[in-house]
Design an enzyme around this catalytic site. Structure first.
Site, mmCIF file in Angstrom:
data_model
loop_
_atom_site.group_PDB
_atom_site.id
_atom_site.type_symbol
_atom_site.label_atom_id
_atom_site.label_comp_id
_atom_site.label_asym_id
_atom_site.label_seq_id
_atom_site.Cartn_x
_atom_site.Cartn_y
_atom_site.Cartn_z
ATOM 1 N N ASN A 198 11.544 182.114 30.289
ATOM 2 C CA ASN A 198 12.589 181.937 31.333
ATOM 3 C C ASN A 198 13.884 182.607 30.640
ATOM 4 O OD1 ASN A 198 11.356 180.935 33.407
ATOM 5 N ND2 ASN A 198 11.969 178.923 32.783
ATOM 6 N N SER A 221 11.801 172.661 32.462
ATOM 7 C CA SER A 221 12.091 174.330 32.476
ATOM 8 C C SER A 221 13.098 174.812 31.396
ATOM 9 C CB SER A 221 12.287 175.010 33.794
ATOM 10 O OG SER A 221 11.297 174.386 34.664
ATOM 11 N N HIS A 245 6.332 172.396 27.952
ATOM 12 C CA HIS A 245 6.470 173.100 29.138
ATOM 13 C C HIS A 245 5.215 173.927 29.786
ATOM 14 C CE1 HIS A 245 8.895 176.551 31.207
ATOM 15 N NE2 HIS A 245 8.805 175.879 32.155
ATOM 16 N N GLU A 282 4.814 175.996 26.441
ATOM 17 C CA GLU A 282 5.767 176.311 25.444
ATOM 18 C C GLU A 282 6.058 174.974 24.911
ATOM 19 O OE1 GLU A 282 8.725 180.040 26.727
ATOM 20 O OE2 GLU A 282 9.181 177.942 27.795
HETATM 21 N N1 LIG Z 1 7.531 173.956 39.812
HETATM 22 C C1 LIG Z 1 7.399 174.671 39.110
HETATM 23 O O1 LIG Z 1 7.017 175.816 38.925
HETATM 24 C C2 LIG Z 1 7.899 174.236 37.557
HETATM 25 C C3 LIG Z 1 7.013 174.931 36.306
HETATM 26 C C4 LIG Z 1 7.257 174.370 34.970
HETATM 27 C C5 LIG Z 1 8.281 173.213 34.955
HETATM 28 N N2 LIG Z 1 8.813 172.632 35.871
HETATM 29 C C6 LIG Z 1 9.471 171.573 35.736
HETATM 30 O O2 LIG Z 1 8.806 170.211 36.002
HETATM 31 C C7 LIG Z 1 9.507 169.243 36.554
HETATM 32 C C8 LIG Z 1 8.835 168.916 37.916
HETATM 33 O O3 LIG Z 1 8.896 170.044 38.824
HETATM 34 P P1 LIG Z 1 7.834 169.762 40.094
HETATM 35 O O4 LIG Z 1 8.445 171.457 40.642
HETATM 36 O O5 LIG Z 1 6.764 169.341 39.762
HETATM 37 O O6 LIG Z 1 9.092 168.919 40.961
HETATM 38 P P2 LIG Z 1 8.641 168.214 42.326
HETATM 39 O O7 LIG Z 1 9.678 167.904 43.345
HETATM 40 O O8 LIG Z 1 7.697 168.992 42.977
HETATM 41 O O9 LIG Z 1 8.061 166.870 41.587
HETATM 42 C C9 LIG Z 1 8.956 165.802 41.162
HETATM 43 C C10 LIG Z 1 8.392 164.430 41.150
HETATM 44 O O10 LIG Z 1 8.843 163.403 40.569
HETATM 45 C C11 LIG Z 1 8.982 162.315 41.392
HETATM 46 N N3 LIG Z 1 10.173 161.372 41.125
HETATM 47 C C12 LIG Z 1 11.491 161.426 41.259
HETATM 48 N N4 LIG Z 1 12.198 160.448 40.448
HETATM 49 C C13 LIG Z 1 11.492 159.828 39.656
HETATM 50 C C14 LIG Z 1 11.259 158.730 39.042
HETATM 51 N N5 LIG Z 1 12.357 157.916 38.593
HETATM 52 N N6 LIG Z 1 10.221 158.160 38.339
HETATM 53 C C15 LIG Z 1 9.050 158.922 38.539
HETATM 54 N N7 LIG Z 1 8.905 160.023 39.679
HETATM 55 C C16 LIG Z 1 9.983 160.478 40.160
HETATM 56 C C17 LIG Z 1 9.522 162.781 42.842
HETATM 57 O O11 LIG Z 1 9.129 161.799 43.940
HETATM 58 C C18 LIG Z 1 8.444 164.094 42.837
HETATM 59 O O12 LIG Z 1 7.100 163.451 43.467
HETATM 60 C C19 LIG Z 1 10.921 169.622 36.416
HETATM 61 O O13 LIG Z 1 11.467 169.555 35.365
HETATM 62 C C20 LIG Z 1 10.697 171.354 36.565
HETATM 63 O O14 LIG Z 1 11.843 172.085 36.034
HETATM 64 C C21 LIG Z 1 8.537 173.161 37.404
#
Ligand SMILES: NC(=O)c1ccc[n+]([C@@H]2O[C@H](COP(=O)([O-])OP(=O)(O)OC[C@H]3O[C@@H](n4cnc5c(N)ncnc54)[C@H](O)[C@@H]3O)[C@@H](O)[C@H]2O)c1
Length: 396
Positions: A195, A123, A144, A156
């Site tokens: 953002n 993000s 993104h 994005e």
């Molecule tokens: N949640 C949102 O609304 C949103 C929106 C856009 C972008 N993002 C971005 O997306 C990314 C993920 O966010 P999220 O909300 O899905 O997080 P999340 O915490 O729900 O999921 C992350 C996952 O990654 C796994 N993980 C951790 N270490 C790992 C590794 N070494 N190898 C493989 N998997 C691993 C975790 O076990 C977990 O299942 C972040 O960079 C976040 O900024 C989030």
């Protein structure tokens, strides 16, 4: 590599975003390996995808056989070697931590074929840094998606310092094939487009509340009922998660300084008390009984032009940084957050001179950097490019 050559993908991380991106890819015919740190997490993620596909079948948006075929295209593994072996693209959606992401990109560089694109769903973090962890920075970029990936139309696409135009073109093409509208972030700037503008708008509202100029309900009522936005800023902050608002705000402040001076007293204590908004049942509002009721009678408590003024100012900064063009900024805000109008369109309609003088008034009153007009905005106004009425503003 062009997106036409993308057939097989790996998605790293199967959380909120990773499982959604996997589902989207598989629904569009791509074979996907989903990677996480243990099998239990992966099975949970696959169950969520199965449930979501079942909903699509129930709503008659897809047939049962399409749902079955989609599921059959998804493999799960904890091994980067197994997931990466034959892929054309890997999309990383692991937690938002640069050290973790750098480690993952180094591993992907080892485990995927040389031609594969490595994209991050980050993000806010630096795509350039992730590229530096590999021997193929030209093939590393940001992709993104917005939450939930199957429903939100925007992607994005972020160009890191080393990213090639070929990689950007392939990701733009792939986004379109997935039914999305891509916008290009031409420089690896923090907060990207959506953002960053949203961050500026939130801050103006937070400070107005903190200074006692309006209640949060009054700000939200004015933003929704007078401004025509789908949610008020406090409601949207709660809905997005105050931990995420806090993290993004911190990075924007570290990068851009006092223009993003955080309203710490307001957010910090809520985050410390784990009152993170909708997901924990409480934030600025109580969510335990559903969406907060925003009273209609307060619709004039806050001047929504203040939100527009700081949004337009940040749009001008993005343009002067050569990070985005007006079309992409407007598309981003409309598709990424459902704004009724993009900030550049709004400024052209309302008058860039009107926006600039609103900012100057606010700057004179509060002496805060966030209100100081961007030099590009002042330049446009001084050239007479005041918008539609003059035949030229952000657009011709
Ligand atoms: N949640 C949102 O609304 C949103 C929106 C856009 C972008 N993002 C971005 O997306 C990314 C993920 O966010 P999220 O909300 O899905 O997080 P999340 O915490 O729900 O999921 C992350 C996952 O990654 C796994 N993980 C951790 N270490 C790992 C590794 N070494 N190898 C493989 N998997 C691993 C975790 O076990 C977990 O299942 C972040 O960079 C976040 O900024 C989030």
């Amino acid at each position: 590599m062009s997106s036409g050559q993308v057939r097989r993908a790996a998605v790293i991380g199967s959380g909120a975003m990773g499982h959604g991106i996997t589902e989207l890819l598989a629904m569009n015919g791509y074979a996907v390996f989903m990677v996480d740190i243990n099998d239990e997490i992966l099975q949970n993620a696959k169950e969520k995808i199965k449930w979501s596909l079942g909903k699509f079948v129930e709503k008659r948006r897809i047939r049962q056989e399409d749902a079955d075929a989609t599921l059959a295209r998804i493999g799960t593994t904890t091994s980067y070697e197994q997931a990466g072996k034959d892929v054309d693209i890997a999309i990383e959606a692991a937690p938002e931590n640069i050290n973790l992401k750098r480690t993952i990109f180094a591993k992907l560089d080892q485990s995927t074929p040389n031609h594969a694109i490595l994209a991050s769903n980050t993000s806010t973090l630096s795509v350039t840094e992730m590229g530096k962890a590999t021997k193929r920075p030209d093939k590393v970029a940001g992709m993104h998606f917005f939450n939930p990936p199957h429903a939100m139309a925007l992607v994005e696409v972020i160009k890191g310092e080393g990213t090639s135009q070929e990689t950007i073109n392939a990701l733009v093409d792939l986004s379109k094939k997935l039914g999305k509208t891509p916008i290009i972030v031409r420089k690896d700037v923090r907060g990207f487009i959506v953002n960053r503008i949203l961050g500026a708008t939130f801050l103006e509202a937070f400070w107005a509340f903190k200074r006692g100029e309006a209640s949060k309900e009054g700000i939200d009522a004015s933003v929704k009922y007078t401004g025509g936005f789908p949610m008020g800023w406090f409601e949207l902050a709660d809905f997005s998660g105050l931990d995420i608002v806090y993290d993004v705000g911190k990075i924007l402040y570290e990068t851009y300084g006092d223009r993003f001076k955080p309203c710490s007293e307001l957010i910090d204590s809520l985050v410390k008390e784990h009152k993170l908004g909708q997901k924990t049942g409480e934030g600025f509002y109580d969510w335990t009984k559903g969406r907060p009721r925003i009273p209609f009678n307060l619709l004039e408590e806050y001047d929504v032009d203040r939100s527009w003024a700081v949004a337009v100012n940040e749009a001008a900064w993005l343009i002067s940084d050569e990070a985005a063009i007006p079309e992409d900024i407007d598309t981003g805000m409309k598709l990424g957050t459902y704004w009724p109008e993009g900030p550049c369109e709004h400024a052209d309609r309302a008058g860039l001179d009107v926006m600039a003088s609103k900012l100057k008034d606010l700057y004179a009153k509060y002496n805060m950097e966030m209100y100081k007009p961007c030099p590009l905005l002042e330049e446009y106004v001084s050239k007479g490019w005041t918008g539609k009425k003059a035949g030229r503003g952000f657009y011709k």
